[in-house]
Each structure stands twice: as C-alpha cells, then as structure tokens.
Write an enzyme that holds these catalytic residues in place. Structure first.
Site, mmCIF file in Angstrom:
data_model
loop_
_atom_site.group_PDB
_atom_site.id
_atom_site.type_symbol
_atom_site.label_atom_id
_atom_site.label_comp_id
_atom_site.label_asym_id
_atom_site.label_seq_id
_atom_site.Cartn_x
_atom_site.Cartn_y
_atom_site.Cartn_z
ATOM 1 N N GLN A 135 0.670 -0.865 -0.183
ATOM 2 C CA GLN A 135 -0.075 0.133 0.524
ATOM 3 C C GLN A 135 1.708 1.599 0.084
ATOM 4 O OE1 GLN A 135 -1.744 -1.800 3.882
ATOM 5 N NE2 GLN A 135 -3.472 -0.529 2.446
ATOM 6 N N SER A 170 5.230 -1.196 4.203
ATOM 7 C CA SER A 170 6.085 -2.740 4.793
ATOM 8 C C SER A 170 5.897 -3.008 3.111
ATOM 9 C CB SER A 170 4.869 -2.929 5.780
ATOM 10 O OG SER A 170 4.693 -2.356 6.994
ATOM 11 N N GLU A 253 -8.430 -3.740 6.405
ATOM 12 C CA GLU A 253 -7.315 -3.785 7.072
ATOM 13 C C GLU A 253 -7.482 -3.720 8.526
ATOM 14 O OE1 GLU A 253 -3.050 -1.366 6.185
ATOM 15 O OE2 GLU A 253 -5.042 0.068 7.125
ATOM 16 N N SER A 380 -4.521 5.359 14.036
ATOM 17 C CA SER A 380 -3.760 5.331 15.505
ATOM 18 C C SER A 380 -5.709 4.968 16.010
ATOM 19 C CB SER A 380 -2.857 6.938 16.036
ATOM 20 O OG SER A 380 -4.431 7.546 15.728
#
Length: 421
Positions: A135, A170, A253, A380
């Site tokens: 992503q 990642s 996700e 978050s």
C-alpha cells in the site's frame, strides 16, 4: 455458479494433499527470521516462498473463495476456512508483510473495485505468487490525515504521471506493485479528487529506501515517485473517487472481511498462556503475588479480547454492509492491549525474555519492541476512537476547518497560517 463440493469431503481431500505435499510447520522453517538485526530480506530470499505459493495455486488451494473467472476456485468462505484449519500445522508460504497486505486488504479491495480487465490481468498472478502488492498510502506530511495527501497524478495521453512521496510501506523492498493513492483533482474537497493506481515498483522514477527499525529490521520503506508513468488501465476504481476505495481497504485492514482462522482474532483463552507460567517459574517468581497478579491481568485481557473478536466476527459476517466503524473496535483493542501485555511479560520475567529459552524468549523481546505497532499502523488509537464515536455511536463529528473547501485552497490557507505564526 460453481458446484460446491461437500465440505467434509473437501476437508479430507485437503488433508490428504497437505500430508503428501507440505512439510509440518515444526520441520520446515523458511529461515526468514525477523528481528535479528540483519535488516530487511531481499527479493531473492522470497523466491522459495513464491514457488510454494505457486504450488498451492496449481493444486487449487489458493484463492479458494476468490472469483473463478480471475483464477480463484469460486468456493465458499466455509471451504476456505476448512482448508486453513487443516493447513495450520503445515509450512505454508511466508511472504512477509507484503504477502499479508497482498492477500488481505489489497486483494479484497481489488476484487470489489477493480475493473474486469484489471482483475483478469492481476489476480491470477497474485494467486500464483508472481505479483506482490503493498500500500502506497501514508505520506510524510499527511500524518494521520489519510485524505490529506499531496502525491499528484497528472494525465498525459493514455497514461498518468505520478509524483510524490510515500512512507511506512511494509515490504516495498521486495514487492512488485504498490497500490498508490494520488490526487487527481486539486479543486475538489480533500476526500474527493483522489484516485488509486497500481504502480510497478521497478518502474523508472521509483526510488525505494528501507527504514531501519528498533528491532534491527528494515521492513518499512519510504518511496519517492518522480513522474512515474502508469497506464490508465492501471486505475483502480473510478477516477476522483478513490476515497470510496480507501474506505474498503481500511475496513478490511482493521479486521473486517477476513475469512480464515489464520487471520481471525484469537479464540477465547480458556487456559492461562503456559509461556507466562514457565517464565514466572524460570524467574523464580511463581509464588510472587505481583507476578501472579500480572499473569491474571494478561489472562483476563486475553479472554476479553478473544470474546470481543468472536462477537465482532459474527457481526461482520452477518451483514453485507457492516457499519464502517465496527472493525475499529478490534483494531483499538489490539492497539491498547498489545503494549500492556508486552510490558507485563517483561515485568514478570524481570528482563529474562531477552536471554531465556531461545526463540521463545527472543519472540517475547520482539513483542515488547513492536508493541506499539498496532496503536499506530493502519490508523492510530485516536483515529479508531473517532471512527467508533462518529460512525457507530452517532456522536457529533469533530469541528473541521477544511470540510467542503477545494484542497488547493486548504493548502494555501495552511501555508499562510504557518507563515504568520
């Protein structure tokens, strides 16, 4: 409509194939060890894992519940779960963060929003391990404002030219494509005028820089895009409607749409984690009331988290269109619980996990170093609380100075504010 084989027959056939073709998990480790301080693994390191993925695909055990017209098997979620349960004891492909992203949020988002031509081009190659996606979402200057991106895509004939920077990606160092969000209309409000593209990561103009982490790994990367040419055929969803696609990706996700037990929340913790008891004994604290209380706190939280996961799984599976904030409960639980659990484990052992019992101790130390990951990655804790309060509980939205304004005006006003402070 694909004929659905009897579930028990399917399970028996899978069990036979697994025993004949894969190694037991404890006899076939890949060697792709994380957290050893050696940095990120190379694309070549993952070639055996890609080959193993291809083996699963050729046998009909990849994309079990994916559309048949795009390389999947077209079977039910129950068949996918049955195979995953049988495969849990075997060494299956370990494709790192890029693999988790590819076969999780990216693939499910592509299936929902990709054109038939796009899916026919990419999904079979994804299932065979020939294409891994990451992503290209977060940006250095956007922070937690996921719609505040400034990577731009400009139309150039039949192509688009993409320029900007992405970060915290990642697995980008060994992946093949980046699912990239870029701004295509600067006169629209910031949540509009966004478009997703499949960007080949080896294309001219793409620079990938690994970021060293506290564990010594370098799984995260930053990417710089300098007028990267991407075909219009690689647009995902509709031009200027990328936020709709982003909502699907974020929902998956954060825990929705996962259909096999390898990715599901842990089951109810009926027994105390034996690792905790062994650690307390090794540290000479089996009778210490402080250590025992820490173990009880972990066990209680493990149990509650497992029950929450079971409840959320039922809600998400029972609705075609679950509330957008439901998955945020699971994401928030991980972000709150993981740091607490990791700290208590280290307190029980009084530092022993750093040197105790080989891989088990090493894993506990890594859990501590990585314990803040889920309080930040994928949104978050604060973002999850906002999603729950606004989208599930129906509480008033936070005040916003930029709602409804053209994004170009928002940027201009922000720069002027900064100049005057």
């Amino acid at each position: 409509m694909v004929d659905q084989p009897d579930l028990e027959d399917y399970r028996r056939q899978a069990r036979t194939w697994l025993a004949a073709n894969l190694k037991p998990r404890d006899q076939g480790q890949s060697g792709l060890v994380r957290g050893d301080g050696s940095g990120s693994h190379t694309a070549e390191d993952y070639l055996p894992e890609r080959a193993l993925q291809k083996k699963l695909h050729e046998a009909g055990y990849a994309g079990i519940n994916w559309p048949r017209e795009y390389g999947g098997q077209g079977l039910s979620d129950e068949h996918a779960r049955a195979f995953a349960e049988e495969a849990a004891g075997y060494r299956t492909p370990e494709l790192g963060h890029a693999g988790g992203t590819t076969y999780g949020p990216v693939s499910k988002t592509l299936i929902r929003h990709g054109s038939p031509e796009f899916l026919a081009r990419h999904l079979p190659r994804i299932l065979s391990g020939d294409e891994l996606f990451v992503q290209l979402f977060s940006e250095p200057n956007a922070g937690s404002d996921m719609a505040g991106i400034t990577t731009r895509a400009v139309r150039d004939g039949d192509d688009w030219l993409i320029t900007g920077a992405k970060i915290w990606t990642s697995g980008a160092s060994y992946a093949d494509y980046g699912m990239c969000l870029a701004r295509t209309n600067w006169d629209a409000p910031k949540h509009r005028g966004l478009t997703w593209f499949a960007v080949p990561l080896r294309a001219e103009g793409v620079t990938i820089q690994p970021i060293r982490e506290i564990t010594g790994d370098a799984e995260f990367c930053q990417e710089f895009l300098d007028e990267v040419r991407v075909s219009a055929d690689e647009v995902i969803g509709e031009v200027d409607q990328g936020w709709t696609v982003a909502q699907t990706m974020l929902l998956v996700e954060r825990g929705a749409g996962r259909d096999d037990p390898l990715n599901m929340p842990p089951a109810q913790a009926a027994e105390i984690d034996p690792f905790l008891l062994e650690l307390a004994r090794a540290a000479g604290r089996a009778g210490d009331p402080v250590a025992r209380q820490a173990i009880a706190r972990i066990h209680t939280a493990d149990w509650a988290r497992g029950e929450l996961g079971r409840r959320l799984t039922g809600l998400l599976r029972s609705s075609d269109k679950p509330a957008a904030g439901i998955a945020s409960y699971w994401k928030l639980a991980a972000g709150v619980h993981d740091p607490l659990r990791a700290r208590l484990v280290m307190e029980i052992g009084q530092g022993m996990p750093l040197v105790w019992r080989g891989d088990d101790g090493r894993r506990a130390a890594l859990d501590y170093l990585n314990s803040r990951v889920w309080s930040i990655a994928g949104g978050s804790n604060e973002m999850q609380r906002n999603a729950i309060s606004e989208r599930v509980l129906g509480l008033p939205r936070e005040p916003s100075f930029d709602r409804g304004k053209p994004f170009s005006e928002v940027l201009h006003n922000a720069r002027r504010w900064l100049e005057n402070t």
